[in-house]
Design a protein around this motif. Structure first.
Motif, PDB file in Angstrom:
ATOM      1  N   ASP A  32       0.841  -1.197   0.000  1.00  0.00           N
ATOM      2  CA  ASP A  32       0.000   0.000   0.000  1.00  0.00           C
ATOM      3  C   ASP A  32       0.877   1.249   0.000  1.00  0.00           C
ATOM      4  N   CYS A  33       1.928   1.236   0.817  1.00  0.00           N
ATOM      5  CA  CYS A  33       2.866   2.361   0.847  1.00  0.00           C
ATOM      6  C   CYS A  33       3.596   2.499  -0.489  1.00  0.00           C
ATOM      7  N   VAL A  34       3.967   1.378  -1.063  1.00  0.00           N
ATOM      8  CA  VAL A  34       4.655   1.405  -2.361  1.00  0.00           C
ATOM      9  C   VAL A  34       3.771   2.086  -3.406  1.00  0.00           C
ATOM     10  N   GLY A  35       2.477   1.822  -3.366  1.00  0.00           N
ATOM     11  CA  GLY A  35       1.565   2.479  -4.298  1.00  0.00           C
ATOM     12  C   GLY A  35       1.618   3.993  -4.160  1.00  0.00           C
ATOM     13  N   GLU A  36       1.693   4.472  -2.941  1.00  0.00           N
ATOM     14  CA  GLU A  36       1.807   5.911  -2.711  1.00  0.00           C
ATOM     15  C   GLU A  36       3.165   6.437  -3.161  1.00  0.00           C
ATOM     16  N   VAL A  37       4.215   5.653  -2.924  1.00  0.00           N
ATOM     17  CA  VAL A  37       5.562   6.039  -3.345  1.00  0.00           C
ATOM     18  C   VAL A  37       5.613   6.197  -4.863  1.00  0.00           C
ATOM     19  N   ILE A  38       4.966   5.307  -5.589  1.00  0.00           N
ATOM     20  CA  ILE A  38       4.960   5.390  -7.054  1.00  0.00           C
ATOM     21  C   ILE A  38       4.416   6.742  -7.501  1.00  0.00           C
ATOM     22  N   GLY A  39       3.303   7.134  -6.917  1.00  0.00           N
ATOM     23  CA  GLY A  39       2.719   8.425  -7.288  1.00  0.00           C
ATOM     24  C   GLY A  39       3.646   9.590  -6.989  1.00  0.00           C
ATOM     25  N   ARG A  92       7.337  -0.975 -13.749  1.00  0.00           N
ATOM     26  CA  ARG A  92       6.209  -1.343 -14.605  1.00  0.00           C
ATOM     27  C   ARG A  92       5.065  -0.339 -14.466  1.00  0.00           C
ATOM     28  N   HIS A  93       4.751   0.016 -13.239  1.00  0.00           N
ATOM     29  CA  HIS A  93       3.636   0.928 -13.004  1.00  0.00           C
ATOM     30  C   HIS A  93       3.965   2.370 -13.398  1.00  0.00           C
ATOM     31  N   MET A  94       5.192   2.774 -13.188  1.00  0.00           N
ATOM     32  CA  MET A  94       5.588   4.120 -13.583  1.00  0.00           C
ATOM     33  C   MET A  94       5.637   4.218 -15.110  1.00  0.00           C
ATOM     34  N   GLY A  95       6.071   3.155 -15.760  1.00  0.00           N
ATOM     35  CA  GLY A  95       6.108   3.148 -17.219  1.00  0.00           C
ATOM     36  C   GLY A  95       4.721   3.132 -17.827  1.00  0.00           C
ATOM     37  N   ALA A  96       3.807   2.424 -17.178  1.00  0.00           N
ATOM     38  CA  ALA A  96       2.432   2.335 -17.676  1.00  0.00           C
ATOM     39  C   ALA A  96       1.734   3.681 -17.566  1.00  0.00           C
ATOM     40  N   ALA A  97       2.051   4.432 -16.511  1.00  0.00           N
ATOM     41  CA  ALA A  97       1.406   5.714 -16.306  1.00  0.00           C
ATOM     42  C   ALA A  97       2.098   6.824 -17.112  1.00  0.00           C
ATOM     43  N   GLY A  98       3.377   6.598 -17.439  1.00  0.00           N
ATOM     44  CA  GLY A  98       4.152   7.630 -18.136  1.00  0.00           C
ATOM     45  C   GLY A  98       4.075   7.425 -19.602  1.00  0.00           C
TER      46      GLY A  98
END
Length: 98
Positions: A32-39, A92-98
């Motif tokens: 859950d914290c990692v999800g916030e860190v990604i943002g 993966r998540h940063m690339g998907a959003a970027g």
């Protein structure tokens, strides 16, 4: 394995299973914290991998493991594996959003 051996091991296996359940719950909280860190990393243009932070976390975990009576080498191996998995997840998540 004999029934006697199973019976002898059963209480300790139950304790290990309960500890595993706690660890999984803590992993979920960590993610859950990692999800916030990604943002936040995306918002501030930070990369998924920050080597100084990786080494800081590993050093802290080794110290805490040693103080708790756990093998520091085991703690480091577990955390390095988890950190690498999380960095790949962030990428993966940063690339998907970027």
């Amino acid at each position: 394995m004999t029934a006697d051996a199973e019976a002898v091991l059963a209480p300790l296996r139950a304790q290990i299973d309960a500890i595993d359940a706690q660890i999984v719950g803590l992993l979920a909280k960590r993610m859950d914290c990692v999800g916030e860190v990604i943002g936040l990393k995306q918002a501030h243009g930070l990369p998924a991998r920050i080597d100084a932070r990786v080494e800081e976390v590993v050093a802290r975990v080794r110290t805490k493991a040693d103080a708790a009576g756990a093998p520091p080498d085991l703690a480091e191996a577990v955390w390095r594996s988890m950190i690498e998995w999380v960095i790949a997840y962030e990428e993966r998540h940063m690339g998907a959003a970027g």
